[in-house]
Motif scaffolding. Sequence first.
Motif, PDB file in Angstrom:
ATOM      1  N   MET A 207      25.477 -17.693  -3.108  1.00  0.00           N
ATOM      2  CA  MET A 207      26.113 -16.418  -2.791  1.00  0.00           C
ATOM      3  C   MET A 207      24.714 -15.608  -2.410  1.00  0.00           C
ATOM      4  O   MET A 207      24.553 -14.833  -1.426  1.00  0.00           O
ATOM      5  CB  MET A 207      27.147 -15.786  -3.431  1.00  0.00           C
ATOM      6  N   ALA A 208      23.835 -15.356  -3.437  1.00  0.00           N
ATOM      7  CA  ALA A 208      22.636 -14.849  -3.514  1.00  0.00           C
ATOM      8  C   ALA A 208      21.790 -15.280  -2.143  1.00  0.00           C
ATOM      9  O   ALA A 208      21.261 -14.342  -1.489  1.00  0.00           O
ATOM     10  CB  ALA A 208      22.035 -14.666  -4.486  1.00  0.00           C
ATOM     11  N   LEU A 209      21.670 -16.434  -1.998  1.00  0.00           N
ATOM     12  CA  LEU A 209      20.962 -17.106  -0.903  1.00  0.00           C
ATOM     13  C   LEU A 209      21.397 -16.765   0.463  1.00  0.00           C
ATOM     14  O   LEU A 209      20.697 -16.533   1.416  1.00  0.00           O
ATOM     15  CB  LEU A 209      20.603 -18.702  -1.263  1.00  0.00           C
ATOM     16  N   GLN A 210      22.818 -16.880   0.532  1.00  0.00           N
ATOM     17  CA  GLN A 210      23.399 -16.542   1.581  1.00  0.00           C
ATOM     18  C   GLN A 210      22.954 -15.072   2.144  1.00  0.00           C
ATOM     19  O   GLN A 210      22.686 -14.755   3.408  1.00  0.00           O
ATOM     20  CB  GLN A 210      24.740 -16.822   1.478  1.00  0.00           C
ATOM     21  N   ARG A 211      23.183 -14.157   1.172  1.00  0.00           N
ATOM     22  CA  ARG A 211      22.953 -12.743   1.659  1.00  0.00           C
ATOM     23  C   ARG A 211      21.568 -12.807   1.799  1.00  0.00           C
ATOM     24  O   ARG A 211      21.103 -11.844   2.892  1.00  0.00           O
ATOM     25  CB  ARG A 211      23.032 -11.887   0.301  1.00  0.00           C
ATOM     26  N   GLU A 212      20.503 -13.251   1.324  1.00  0.00           N
ATOM     27  CA  GLU A 212      19.234 -13.229   1.722  1.00  0.00           C
ATOM     28  C   GLU A 212      18.851 -13.713   3.552  1.00  0.00           C
ATOM     29  O   GLU A 212      17.772 -13.467   3.818  1.00  0.00           O
ATOM     30  CB  GLU A 212      18.066 -14.041   0.812  1.00  0.00           C
ATOM     31  N   THR A 213      19.961 -14.622   3.616  1.00  0.00           N
ATOM     32  CA  THR A 213      19.593 -14.927   5.155  1.00  0.00           C
ATOM     33  C   THR A 213      19.897 -13.944   6.166  1.00  0.00           C
ATOM     34  O   THR A 213      19.434 -13.789   7.182  1.00  0.00           O
ATOM     35  CB  THR A 213      20.616 -16.225   5.507  1.00  0.00           C
ATOM     36  N   ILE A 214      20.771 -13.004   5.887  1.00  0.00           N
ATOM     37  CA  ILE A 214      20.899 -11.815   6.735  1.00  0.00           C
ATOM     38  C   ILE A 214      19.732 -10.956   6.880  1.00  0.00           C
ATOM     39  O   ILE A 214      19.137 -10.789   8.072  1.00  0.00           O
ATOM     40  CB  ILE A 214      21.924 -10.942   6.141  1.00  0.00           C
ATOM     41  N   ILE A 215      18.977 -10.490   5.811  1.00  0.00           N
ATOM     42  CA  ILE A 215      17.883  -9.771   5.848  1.00  0.00           C
ATOM     43  C   ILE A 215      17.027  -9.868   4.363  1.00  0.00           C
ATOM     44  O   ILE A 215      18.071  -9.718   3.319  1.00  0.00           O
ATOM     45  CB  ILE A 215      17.733  -8.505   6.551  1.00  0.00           C
ATOM     46  N   SER A 216      15.963 -10.247   4.385  1.00  0.00           N
ATOM     47  CA  SER A 216      15.391 -10.262   3.217  1.00  0.00           C
ATOM     48  C   SER A 216      15.443  -9.035   2.220  1.00  0.00           C
ATOM     49  O   SER A 216      15.060  -7.916   2.769  1.00  0.00           O
ATOM     50  CB  SER A 216      14.130 -10.458   3.075  1.00  0.00           C
ATOM     51  N   THR A 217      15.637  -9.042   0.974  1.00  0.00           N
ATOM     52  CA  THR A 217      15.830  -7.741  -0.032  1.00  0.00           C
ATOM     53  C   THR A 217      14.542  -7.536  -0.367  1.00  0.00           C
ATOM     54  O   THR A 217      14.510  -6.547  -1.259  1.00  0.00           O
ATOM     55  CB  THR A 217      16.781  -7.967  -1.225  1.00  0.00           C
ATOM     56  N   ALA A 218      13.438  -8.334  -0.137  1.00  0.00           N
ATOM     57  CA  ALA A 218      11.891  -8.156  -0.678  1.00  0.00           C
ATOM     58  C   ALA A 218      11.657  -6.679  -0.007  1.00  0.00           C
ATOM     59  O   ALA A 218      11.800  -6.535   1.315  1.00  0.00           O
ATOM     60  CB  ALA A 218      11.251  -9.126  -0.362  1.00  0.00           C
ATOM     61  N   VAL A 219      10.730  -5.852  -0.592  1.00  0.00           N
ATOM     62  CA  VAL A 219      10.232  -4.672  -0.066  1.00  0.00           C
ATOM     63  C   VAL A 219       8.744  -4.637  -0.423  1.00  0.00           C
ATOM     64  O   VAL A 219       8.250  -5.574  -0.836  1.00  0.00           O
ATOM     65  CB  VAL A 219      10.830  -3.393  -0.538  1.00  0.00           C
ATOM     66  N   ASP A 220       8.027  -3.519   0.105  1.00  0.00           N
ATOM     67  CA  ASP A 220       6.453  -3.399  -0.389  1.00  0.00           C
ATOM     68  C   ASP A 220       6.543  -3.351  -1.822  1.00  0.00           C
ATOM     69  O   ASP A 220       7.493  -3.182  -2.652  1.00  0.00           O
ATOM     70  CB  ASP A 220       5.903  -2.463   0.423  1.00  0.00           C
ATOM     71  N   SER A 221       5.249  -3.414  -2.424  1.00  0.00           N
ATOM     72  CA  SER A 221       4.801  -3.038  -3.785  1.00  0.00           C
ATOM     73  C   SER A 221       5.308  -4.433  -4.405  1.00  0.00           C
ATOM     74  O   SER A 221       5.327  -4.147  -5.669  1.00  0.00           O
ATOM     75  CB  SER A 221       5.446  -2.037  -4.345  1.00  0.00           C
ATOM     76  N   GLY A 222       5.612  -5.619  -3.696  1.00  0.00           N
ATOM     77  CA  GLY A 222       5.818  -6.640  -4.685  1.00  0.00           C
ATOM     78  C   GLY A 222       7.306  -6.693  -5.331  1.00  0.00           C
ATOM     79  O   GLY A 222       7.374  -7.365  -6.384  1.00  0.00           O
ATOM     80  N   MET A 223       8.308  -5.937  -4.845  1.00  0.00           N
ATOM     81  CA  MET A 223       9.640  -5.996  -5.541  1.00  0.00           C
ATOM     82  C   MET A 223      10.504  -6.575  -4.379  1.00  0.00           C
ATOM     83  O   MET A 223      10.523  -6.530  -3.421  1.00  0.00           O
ATOM     84  CB  MET A 223       9.861  -4.541  -5.631  1.00  0.00           C
ATOM     85  N   ALA A 224      11.768  -7.090  -5.125  1.00  0.00           N
ATOM     86  CA  ALA A 224      13.124  -7.456  -4.312  1.00  0.00           C
ATOM     87  C   ALA A 224      14.326  -6.990  -5.135  1.00  0.00           C
ATOM     88  O   ALA A 224      14.251  -6.874  -6.237  1.00  0.00           O
ATOM     89  CB  ALA A 224      12.741  -9.034  -4.165  1.00  0.00           C
ATOM     90  N   PHE A 225      15.312  -6.742  -4.476  1.00  0.00           N
ATOM     91  CA  PHE A 225      16.512  -6.294  -4.640  1.00  0.00           C
ATOM     92  C   PHE A 225      17.678  -7.220  -4.541  1.00  0.00           C
ATOM     93  O   PHE A 225      18.679  -6.862  -4.019  1.00  0.00           O
ATOM     94  CB  PHE A 225      17.003  -5.043  -4.510  1.00  0.00           C
ATOM     95  N   PRO A 226      17.463  -8.574  -5.006  1.00  0.00           N
ATOM     96  CA  PRO A 226      18.695  -9.507  -4.462  1.00  0.00           C
ATOM     97  C   PRO A 226      19.717  -9.166  -5.119  1.00  0.00           C
ATOM     98  O   PRO A 226      19.734  -8.584  -6.485  1.00  0.00           O
ATOM     99  CB  PRO A 226      17.877 -10.884  -4.905  1.00  0.00           C
TER     100      PRO A 226
END
Length: 280
Positions: free
Chosen positions: A172-191
């Motif tokens: 389900m987390a990977l499915q969410r990432e296909t919508i738009i990546s939760t990665a942001v600048d500064s080397g962070m992500a909020f999956p």
Amino acid sequence: MTNRKLINQLIQLQELIVARMQKKVVMPQAPLDALDKNIAQLSADLPQAINSHLNRLLKKHPEAVVPFVDGHCTGCGMGVSASLINEIRHADELHRCLNCTRYLYCPSEIVAREHASRVYGEKRKIGLARFSAQSLMVSPLTGDTPEEALGQLCSRMQQEGFVFDGGQLLEMALQRETIISTAVDSGMAFPHVRGVEGGGLTMALGVHKKGIHFGGPGRTLTRLFFFMVIPTATSAFYLKLISGLSQIFREKEAREALLAADSEEALWSALMRQTRKVIK
């Protein structure tokens, strides 16, 4: 358009709208044109009355289309009658909660949780300790792909008893990432995975010392993964939480404090120290 297809379109539209909200709070200067275009295209295909009601709901809270779980609307907690549940399952027409008027649907899969959360105890927690714990610190993350990194976080969630099936959570987390990546600048992500009922909002933190490509801006490598499971009722608070986290960890010194931690115990201490002034 069949009602089953319509409810799927409403869910997809809602995901895009929430993704836009998230991007706006985490990266205020980021361009939103592509998201706005996709939202407009999906909205244009909806019957006018449904689109209008959806927009009215979204002005009040980020969840306008919610599943029923254990016979209850996950938006407001109101019981749903057996006859209405049967009608929703058949998807012959759209149905709304009689209390909060959110659109209801039957979830195709539900992430099962063992209990409310081990981060809650008799002693009152403060700050991030309300949503996380040392046992949910994962460092170092290994592997070179999003699936490998998220897989370790989901496995830890299962290992610590926050969900029964880490593999399902990963899917389900990977499915969410296909919508738009939760990665942001500064080397962070909020999956994250939203709609995980049966407990409170829960966060695991993973640190990948080398960094991996996770869909961030340009060739940015992601090193810090704030992974959350989010019940429907906490969706609005979740946006405030990631706003606070992004505010704190935009600062290089704060990020380096997490990256420098040489154990999961040290990572937890650094996380609590860096967030205590902002997240109460």
